[in-house]
Design a protein around this motif. Structure first.
Motif, PDB file in Angstrom:
ATOM      1  N   LEU A   1       0.849  -1.183   0.000  1.00 27.64           N
ATOM      2  CA  LEU A   1       0.000   0.000   0.000  1.00 27.64           C
ATOM      3  C   LEU A   1       0.886   1.234   0.000  1.00 27.64           C
ATOM      4  CD1 LEU A   1      -2.315  -1.973   0.742  1.00 27.64           C
ATOM      5  CD2 LEU A   1      -3.153  -0.238   2.341  1.00 27.64           C
ATOM      6  N   VAL A   2       0.546   2.211  -0.847  1.00 26.47           N
ATOM      7  CA  VAL A   2       1.273   3.481  -0.861  1.00 26.47           C
ATOM      8  C   VAL A   2       0.268   4.611  -0.788  1.00 26.47           C
ATOM      9  CG1 VAL A   2       3.220   2.574  -2.153  1.00 26.47           C
ATOM     10  CG2 VAL A   2       1.309   3.592  -3.396  1.00 26.47           C
ATOM     11  N   ASN A   3       0.663   5.693  -0.163  1.00 20.73           N
ATOM     12  CA  ASN A   3      -0.231   6.842  -0.015  1.00 20.73           C
ATOM     13  C   ASN A   3      -0.574   7.412  -1.386  1.00 20.73           C
ATOM     14  OD1 ASN A   3      -1.367   9.448   0.698  1.00 20.73           O
ATOM     15  ND2 ASN A   3      -0.502   9.093   2.731  1.00 20.73           N
ATOM     16  N   SER A   4      -1.854   7.567  -1.665  1.00 17.01           N
ATOM     17  CA  SER A   4      -2.271   7.985  -3.007  1.00 17.01           C
ATOM     18  C   SER A   4      -2.006   9.458  -3.280  1.00 17.01           C
ATOM     19  CB  SER A   4      -3.762   7.687  -3.223  1.00 17.01           C
ATOM     20  OG  SER A   4      -4.551   8.472  -2.357  1.00 17.01           O
ATOM     21  N   LYS A   5      -1.609  10.233  -2.266  1.00 16.09           N
ATOM     22  CA  LYS A   5      -1.315  11.643  -2.526  1.00 16.09           C
ATOM     23  C   LYS A   5       0.013  11.811  -3.248  1.00 16.09           C
ATOM     24  CE  LYS A   5       0.947  12.877   1.862  1.00 16.09           C
ATOM     25  NZ  LYS A   5       0.837  13.739   3.066  1.00 16.09           N
ATOM     26  N   PHE A   6       0.814  10.739  -3.303  1.00 16.48           N
ATOM     27  CA  PHE A   6       2.076  10.776  -4.037  1.00 16.48           C
ATOM     28  C   PHE A   6       1.894  10.053  -5.365  1.00 16.48           C
ATOM     29  CE2 PHE A   6       3.460  10.699   0.498  1.00 16.48           C
ATOM     30  CZ  PHE A   6       3.874  12.017   0.544  1.00 16.48           C
ATOM     31  N   PRO A   7       1.797  10.790  -6.476  1.00 18.35           N
ATOM     32  CA  PRO A   7       1.564  10.141  -7.771  1.00 18.35           C
ATOM     33  C   PRO A   7       2.781   9.382  -8.252  1.00 18.35           C
ATOM     34  CG  PRO A   7       2.009  12.467  -8.078  1.00 18.35           C
ATOM     35  CD  PRO A   7       1.937  12.245  -6.588  1.00 18.35           C
TER      36      PRO A   7
ATOM     37  N   PHE B  50      -7.273   8.762   5.240  1.00 21.92           N
ATOM     38  CA  PHE B  50      -6.065   8.561   4.458  1.00 21.92           C
ATOM     39  C   PHE B  50      -6.357   7.535   3.374  1.00 21.92           C
ATOM     40  CE2 PHE B  50      -4.991   8.999   9.023  1.00 21.92           C
ATOM     41  CZ  PHE B  50      -4.571  10.322   8.996  1.00 21.92           C
ATOM     42  N   VAL B  51      -6.012   7.880   2.157  1.00 24.08           N
ATOM     43  CA  VAL B  51      -6.312   7.011   1.024  1.00 24.08           C
ATOM     44  C   VAL B  51      -5.015   6.416   0.486  1.00 24.08           C
ATOM     45  CG1 VAL B  51      -7.324   6.875  -1.292  1.00 24.08           C
ATOM     46  CG2 VAL B  51      -8.364   8.346   0.454  1.00 24.08           C
ATOM     47  N   PHE B  52      -5.047   5.113   0.229  1.00 18.93           N
ATOM     48  CA  PHE B  52      -3.871   4.379  -0.231  1.00 18.93           C
ATOM     49  C   PHE B  52      -4.178   3.609  -1.512  1.00 18.93           C
ATOM     50  CE2 PHE B  52      -3.383   4.973   4.259  1.00 18.93           C
ATOM     51  CZ  PHE B  52      -2.033   5.230   4.437  1.00 18.93           C
TER      52      PHE B  52
ATOM     53  N   SER C 274      -4.056  -2.174  -7.914  1.00 16.28           N
ATOM     54  CA  SER C 274      -5.173  -3.111  -7.799  1.00 16.28           C
ATOM     55  C   SER C 274      -6.444  -2.484  -7.231  1.00 16.28           C
ATOM     56  CB  SER C 274      -4.759  -4.294  -6.913  1.00 16.28           C
ATOM     57  OG  SER C 274      -4.389  -3.850  -5.619  1.00 16.28           O
ATOM     58  N   ALA C 275      -6.332  -1.590  -6.269  1.00 15.28           N
ATOM     59  CA  ALA C 275      -7.517  -1.018  -5.621  1.00 15.28           C
ATOM     60  C   ALA C 275      -7.090   0.183  -4.785  1.00 15.28           C
ATOM     61  CB  ALA C 275      -8.203  -2.058  -4.741  1.00 15.28           C
ATOM     62  N   HIS C 276      -8.085   0.945  -4.328  1.00 15.27           N
ATOM     63  CA  HIS C 276      -7.835   2.027  -3.384  1.00 15.27           C
ATOM     64  C   HIS C 276      -8.487   1.683  -2.047  1.00 15.27           C
ATOM     65  CE1 HIS C 276      -6.451   4.590  -6.702  1.00 15.27           C
ATOM     66  NE2 HIS C 276      -6.006   5.418  -5.782  1.00 15.27           N
ATOM     67  N   PHE C 277      -7.815   2.082  -0.963  1.00  8.45           N
ATOM     68  CA  PHE C 277      -8.317   1.812   0.374  1.00  8.45           C
ATOM     69  C   PHE C 277      -8.312   3.101   1.189  1.00  8.45           C
ATOM     70  CE2 PHE C 277      -6.638  -2.083  -1.300  1.00  8.45           C
ATOM     71  CZ  PHE C 277      -7.551  -3.046  -0.898  1.00  8.45           C
ATOM     72  N   GLU C 278      -9.248   3.190   2.109  1.00 10.51           N
ATOM     73  CA  GLU C 278      -9.371   4.355   2.968  1.00 10.51           C
ATOM     74  C   GLU C 278      -9.232   3.936   4.426  1.00 10.51           C
ATOM     75  OE1 GLU C 278     -12.477   7.913   2.854  1.00 10.51           O
ATOM     76  OE2 GLU C 278     -13.337   6.137   3.839  1.00 10.51           O
ATOM     77  N   MET C 279      -8.344   4.627   5.143  1.00 14.49           N
ATOM     78  CA  MET C 279      -8.202   4.430   6.583  1.00 14.49           C
ATOM     79  C   MET C 279      -8.774   5.652   7.285  1.00 14.49           C
ATOM     80  SD  MET C 279      -4.453   2.647   7.113  1.00 14.49           S
ATOM     81  CE  MET C 279      -4.033   1.151   6.199  1.00 14.49           C
ATOM     82  N   ILE C 280      -9.633   5.414   8.279  1.00 20.13           N
ATOM     83  CA  ILE C 280     -10.265   6.493   9.037  1.00 20.13           C
ATOM     84  C   ILE C 280      -9.586   6.609  10.400  1.00 20.13           C
ATOM     85  CG2 ILE C 280     -12.402   7.350  10.070  1.00 20.13           C
ATOM     86  CD1 ILE C 280     -12.437   7.360   7.031  1.00 20.13           C
ATOM     87  N   TRP C 281      -9.146   7.840  10.695  1.00 15.40           N
ATOM     88  CA  TRP C 281      -8.503   8.123  11.989  1.00 15.40           C
ATOM     89  C   TRP C 281      -9.450   8.938  12.864  1.00 15.40           C
ATOM     90  CZ3 TRP C 281      -4.276   7.100  14.913  1.00 15.40           C
ATOM     91  CH2 TRP C 281      -4.030   7.968  15.975  1.00 15.40           C
TER      92      TRP C 281
ATOM     93  N   ARG D  24     -12.184  -0.744   1.412  1.00 17.61           N
ATOM     94  CA  ARG D  24     -11.896  -0.651  -0.023  1.00 17.61           C
ATOM     95  C   ARG D  24     -12.867   0.357  -0.621  1.00 17.61           C
ATOM     96  NH1 ARG D  24     -10.117  -4.660  -4.218  1.00 17.61           N
ATOM     97  NH2 ARG D  24      -9.809  -6.087  -2.481  1.00 17.61           N
ATOM     98  N   ILE D  25     -12.342   1.341  -1.357  1.00 12.44           N
ATOM     99  CA  ILE D  25     -13.222   2.371  -1.910  1.00 12.44           C
ATOM    100  C   ILE D  25     -13.246   2.362  -3.431  1.00 12.44           C
ATOM    101  CG2 ILE D  25     -13.110   3.894   0.083  1.00 12.44           C
ATOM    102  CD1 ILE D  25     -11.004   5.541  -1.347  1.00 12.44           C
TER     103      ILE D  25
END
Length: 230
Positions: A20-26, A133-135, A210-217, A226-227
């Motif tokens: 998983l990598v942070n999606s804010k970094f293209p 946070f979206v990954f 493969s997919a995007h995931f969201e973590m809620i803090w 999975r989003i």
């Protein structure tokens, strides 16, 4: 203390790992736009004249020989980024002087590993009451050629300490110094599963989103969802 030479050498077997990598970094397009090191150097020199942000985007290229970058594969930028954008605080098998591509044997393993480290990081940020946070989920194909197997080392060994990385970093430095391509080891955050610490992207053949995931803090990570499927 575990000595590198006591770990079994792995065969050149193809594997699939997850990250998983942070999606804010293209992804860094320049790695994906060329087929070999000579083309990269030419394009880099041209773009560096007009793109002042290029160095920040590519990271510290001096940390990895161009000959180790798997130009021409799908997702070359994802394979290379951990070696040019390193965490100076280090990680389990790195003291911060070099990069490591960490992978889990399943997507759930990768999620468990990232969830732990995100939880630990954000718990130290004062005043953060809620965030999301979206990954990107990544699927990575690679060969274990030149790697060593640490899965036979019991979880009670110091290289698997959940918080203190001093002994695992000693093993990582020895592996890096001796040209070991990577380590297969037991996941500390997902019982019964395994991970890889690749010390070079040389044997990576593809990295596919493969997919995007969201973590809620909300004081802690309360959910992982999975989003999207791509």
């Amino acid at each position: 203390m575990v000595a590198l030479g006591t770990l079994p050498a792995l065969e050149a077997e193809d594997q699939c790992g997850y990250r998983l990598v942070n999606s804010k970094f293209p992804p860094i397009d320049l790695f994906n736009d060329v087929a070999d090191a000579s083309e990269f150097q030419a394009l880099y020199q041209i773009q560096a004249l007009t793109n002042p942000r290029l160095q920040n985007e590519l990271g510290r290229l001096e940390l990895i020989p161009l000959a180790e970058i798997p130009f021409g594969i799908p997702g070359c930028s994802y394979a290379t980024a951990p070696f040019t954008h390193i965490n100076p605080a280090g990680s389990r098998f790195s003291d911060g002087a070099y990069g490591v591509l960490y992978l889990g044997d399943t997507l759930d393993t990768a999620i468990a590993e990232v969830r732990h480290h995100q939880q630990r990081y954000w718990a130290n940020v004062a005043g953060l009451s809620y965030d999301r946070f979206v990954f990107r989920g990544l699927s990575c194909r690679f060969s274990e050629a030149g790697s060593r197997d640490a899965t036979g080392v019991p979880l009670t060994d110091a290289i698997y300490d959940p918080d203190n990385y001093s002994q695992s970093q000693v093993l990582g430095r020895a592996a890096k110094r001796e040209g070991c391509q990577g380590l297969r080891y037991n996941s500390v955050r997902s019982a019964g599963n395994q991970c890889w610490a690749l010390l070079t992207p040389r044997h990576v053949s593809s990295v596919i989103q493969s997919a995007h995931f969201e973590m809620i803090w909300s004081g802690e990570i309360t959910s992982v969802s999975r989003i999207s499927n791509a």
